[in-house]
Design a protein around this motif. Structure first.
Motif, PDB file in Angstrom:
ATOM      1  N   ASP A   1      42.760  31.691  24.756  1.00 39.94           N
ATOM      2  CA  ASP A   1      42.467  31.070  26.058  1.00 39.94           C
ATOM      3  C   ASP A   1      42.943  31.945  27.216  1.00 39.94           C
ATOM      4  OD1 ASP A   1      41.343  28.828  24.839  1.00 39.94           O
ATOM      5  OD2 ASP A   1      43.311  27.877  24.634  1.00 39.94           O
TER       6      ASP A   1
ATOM      7  N   ILE B   1      40.876  33.739  29.150  1.00 38.94           N
ATOM      8  CA  ILE B   1      39.877  33.761  30.209  1.00 38.94           C
ATOM      9  C   ILE B   1      40.182  32.580  31.118  1.00 38.94           C
ATOM     10  CG2 ILE B   1      37.426  33.566  30.760  1.00 38.94           C
ATOM     11  CD1 ILE B   1      38.039  36.125  29.384  1.00 38.94           C
ATOM     12  N   SER B   2      40.634  32.874  32.335  1.00 32.58           N
ATOM     13  CA  SER B   2      41.094  31.805  33.215  1.00 32.58           C
ATOM     14  C   SER B   2      40.059  31.363  34.235  1.00 32.58           C
ATOM     15  CB  SER B   2      42.378  32.237  33.930  1.00 32.58           C
ATOM     16  OG  SER B   2      42.116  33.376  34.722  1.00 32.58           O
ATOM     17  N   SER B   3      39.011  32.131  34.430  1.00 33.60           N
ATOM     18  CA  SER B   3      38.021  31.731  35.429  1.00 33.60           C
ATOM     19  C   SER B   3      36.619  32.111  34.969  1.00 33.60           C
ATOM     20  CB  SER B   3      38.321  32.398  36.767  1.00 33.60           C
ATOM     21  OG  SER B   3      38.099  33.788  36.685  1.00 33.60           O
ATOM     22  N   GLU B   4      35.653  31.475  35.583  1.00 36.26           N
ATOM     23  CA  GLU B   4      34.254  31.768  35.270  1.00 36.26           C
ATOM     24  C   GLU B   4      33.891  33.183  35.722  1.00 36.26           C
ATOM     25  OE1 GLU B   4      30.963  31.028  33.260  1.00 36.26           O
ATOM     26  OE2 GLU B   4      32.639  29.643  33.401  1.00 36.26           O
ATOM     27  N   GLU B   5      34.535  33.692  36.772  1.00 40.09           N
ATOM     28  CA  GLU B   5      34.272  35.052  37.244  1.00 40.09           C
ATOM     29  C   GLU B   5      34.658  36.079  36.180  1.00 40.09           C
ATOM     30  OE1 GLU B   5      36.268  32.983  39.334  1.00 40.09           O
ATOM     31  OE2 GLU B   5      34.471  32.288  40.372  1.00 40.09           O
ATOM     32  N   GLU B   6      35.802  35.843  35.518  1.00 39.25           N
ATOM     33  CA  GLU B   6      36.219  36.754  34.448  1.00 39.25           C
ATOM     34  C   GLU B   6      35.228  36.708  33.297  1.00 39.25           C
ATOM     35  OE1 GLU B   6      40.181  35.553  33.445  1.00 39.25           O
ATOM     36  OE2 GLU B   6      41.069  36.929  34.898  1.00 39.25           O
ATOM     37  N   ARG B   7      34.752  35.519  32.957  1.00 41.39           N
ATOM     38  CA  ARG B   7      33.791  35.377  31.865  1.00 41.39           C
ATOM     39  C   ARG B   7      32.494  36.118  32.204  1.00 41.39           C
ATOM     40  NH1 ARG B   7      34.033  32.125  27.921  1.00 41.39           N
ATOM     41  NH2 ARG B   7      35.486  30.719  28.918  1.00 41.39           N
TER      42      ARG B   7
END
Length: 74
Positions: free
Chosen positions: A61, A63-69
Motif C-alpha cells: 500500500d 501508492i498514496s495518491s491517484e497521481e502516483e498511480r
C-alpha cells in the motif's frame, strides 16, 4: 542479511533474461516511491519475484495518491 554478491548477480541475470524489464522508467519511479518509505529492499525482492513495479508497490500500500498511480500508465 545481505546476500552473497554471486547470488545477487545470478538473481539479476535470471531476472534480466526471464523476468521482463529490469530497470525502466517505471522501475525508477517505483524505486523513488519505495525509498520514501525505506522499503527499497522489499521492492527489489518483489521485482525478483516477477511482480511489475505497480504490483510491487501495491503489495505494501505504498501508492498514496491517484497521481502516483497514473505515473505508471502511458
Amino acid at each position: 542479511m545481505k546476500k552473497h554478491p554471486v547470488i545477487e548477480f545470478l538473481l539479476d541475470f535470471f531476472h534480466f533474461f526471464f523476468g521482463g524489464e529490469r530497470c525502466g522508467a517505471r522501475d525508477r519511479i517505483a524505486m523513488r516511491i519505495a525509498a520514501r518509505y525505506g522499503m527499497t529492499e522489499d521492492y527489489k525482492m518483489a521485482r525478483r519475484h516477477n511482480l511489475n513495479p505497480l504490483e510491487a508497490l501495491e503489495d505494501w500500500d505504498l501508492i498514496s495518491s491517484e497521481e502516483e498511480r497514473m505515473l505508471f500508465y502511458d
